[in-house]
Design an enzyme around this catalytic site. Structure first.
Site, mmCIF file in Angstrom:
data_model
loop_
_atom_site.group_PDB
_atom_site.id
_atom_site.type_symbol
_atom_site.label_atom_id
_atom_site.label_comp_id
_atom_site.label_asym_id
_atom_site.label_seq_id
_atom_site.Cartn_x
_atom_site.Cartn_y
_atom_site.Cartn_z
ATOM 1 N N TRP A 187 0.822 -1.213 0.000
ATOM 2 C CA TRP A 187 0.000 0.000 0.000
ATOM 3 C C TRP A 187 0.850 1.255 0.000
ATOM 4 C CZ3 TRP A 187 -4.451 -0.873 -1.815
ATOM 5 C CH2 TRP A 187 -5.076 -2.106 -1.584
ATOM 6 N N ASP A 233 -1.362 6.782 6.202
ATOM 7 C CA ASP A 233 -2.482 5.920 5.849
ATOM 8 C C ASP A 233 -2.673 4.954 7.016
ATOM 9 O OD1 ASP A 233 -4.204 3.992 4.900
ATOM 10 O OD2 ASP A 233 -3.045 3.509 3.105
ATOM 11 N N LYS A 243 -11.931 -1.684 7.872
ATOM 12 C CA LYS A 243 -11.219 -2.657 8.702
ATOM 13 C C LYS A 243 -11.720 -2.647 10.147
ATOM 14 C CE LYS A 243 -8.534 -3.531 5.209
ATOM 15 N NZ LYS A 243 -8.771 -4.702 4.362
#
Length: 329
Positions: free
Chosen positions: A69, A141, A165
């Site tokens: 990511w 992030d 999440k």
């Protein structure tokens, strides 16, 4: 009427989104000089929003890449600014976090970007790096460890996270942005990617994902009722501890490739010494109600994601199964 039927500009939904923001501010002790935005497009859209809002095309931004990511964020940053790769863990298969002395930081960078927790590789920052420039700020992030533990928001210029999440269904992305960083978007920035537009309209410039925000609000209430993020962190530490201990005590039957000091509390990747047994492990676990244990296609093996909603009993069941499986093989 359902929350999905009322107008997003009506008083009913206004009270929902305001309460959700208020509870999130309490959970994270968000300072008053930060905006909280409920956006769409996932964290991946923020990979574009960040350089478009925080940099000019000739400005530098530093990126530390500790997994897939972070790498995607860096590559998107290259499209809109002079993105500098300050460090990459690709050569060691993303199994560690760099020390400060390993970083190749720019003294004039606008921001330093990190992915706080890499879901695929199971690497998590335990301490956050310090930007080199006097005016450089940290951007994170936090999609996969958002609201899993306390965070000092004042250390960051921007924190962003997909909700899916830990805090709600997929569909909303939360961005926490220091006020002075809003309003400097590149001229070519689309309106829907301009933080100023969303801040001025209180996240209601267009119809937001109302149901998802409603669900996030319920989760924030529940996290507060459990005692806040310090208590949530204790539970997450306990869950991760018993799983990592089971892996480490297996005499190599199970292996976690991640450096112990930066193992994720949320995502636990592991392999079997006899890789040919992995498909049997996954099938037998599924037969006992333990699903989604197959590792990401890019790394293989297994991965146990033990987010906030996973109870301790669920992790204990997995550990018990792992011990039986080892004894049988």
């Amino acid at each position: 009427m359902s929350i999905m039927e009322v107008s997003h500009r009506g008083k009913e939904f206004t009270s929902v989104i305001q309460k959700a923001e208020s509870d999130l501010r309490e959970l994270l002790s968000i300072p008053a000089n930060y905006e909280v935005l409920f956006l769409q497009g996932g964290a991946s859209t923020q990979f574009s929003c960040l350089p478009l809002n925080l940099c000019g095309v000739e400005d530098t931004a530093d990126y530390i890449v500790t997994g897939s990511w972070g790498d995607k964020a860096f590559k998107e940053g290259q499209r809109f600014c002079k993105a500098n790769l300050a460090w990459s863990g690709k050569a060691t298969k993303y199994t560690r976090i760099p020390s400060e002395k390993e970083l190749q930081l720019s003294p004039n960078a606008k921001y330093l970007h990190i992915c706080a927790n890499e879901t695929i590789h199971g690497v998590e920052f335990k301490d956050y790096p310090t930007p080199k420039g006097d005016t450089t700020f940290l951007v994170a992030d936090m999609s996969s460890n958002f609201c899993s533990k306390p965070v000092d928001v004042s250390k960051f210029g921007v924190i962003y996270a997909g909700a899916q999440k830990n805090v709600g269904p997929a569909g909303v992305t939360i961005a926490i942005i220091r006020n002075d960083l809003i309003g400097n978007a590149q001229q070519s920035t689309p309106l829907m990617l301009d933080y100023k537009i969303h801040a001025e309209n209180k996240s209601l410039y267009n119809t937001p994902p109302c149901f998802t925000i409603y669900m996030c609000g319920l989760v924030f209430e529940d996290l507060l009722a459990q005692g806040g993020l310090s208590e949530i962190e204790k539970k997450n530490v306990q869950k991760a501890k018993i799983l990592y201990e089971a892996i480490d005590a297996s005499n190599g039957f199970y292996r976690c490739p991640v450096e112990k000091s930066v193992r994720s509390l949320m995502n636990v990747p592991f392999t079997l010494e006899k890789s040919e047994l992995e498909s049997d492990f996954i099938k037998q676990a599924a037969s006992e109600g333990m699903l989604q244990l197959k590792g990401h296609r890019s790394v293989g093996g297994m991965r146990a994601s033990i987010y906030n909603a996973m109870p301790l009993a669920g992790v204990e069941k997995l550990v018990s199964f792992m011990k039986v499986f080892q004894a049988n093989h």
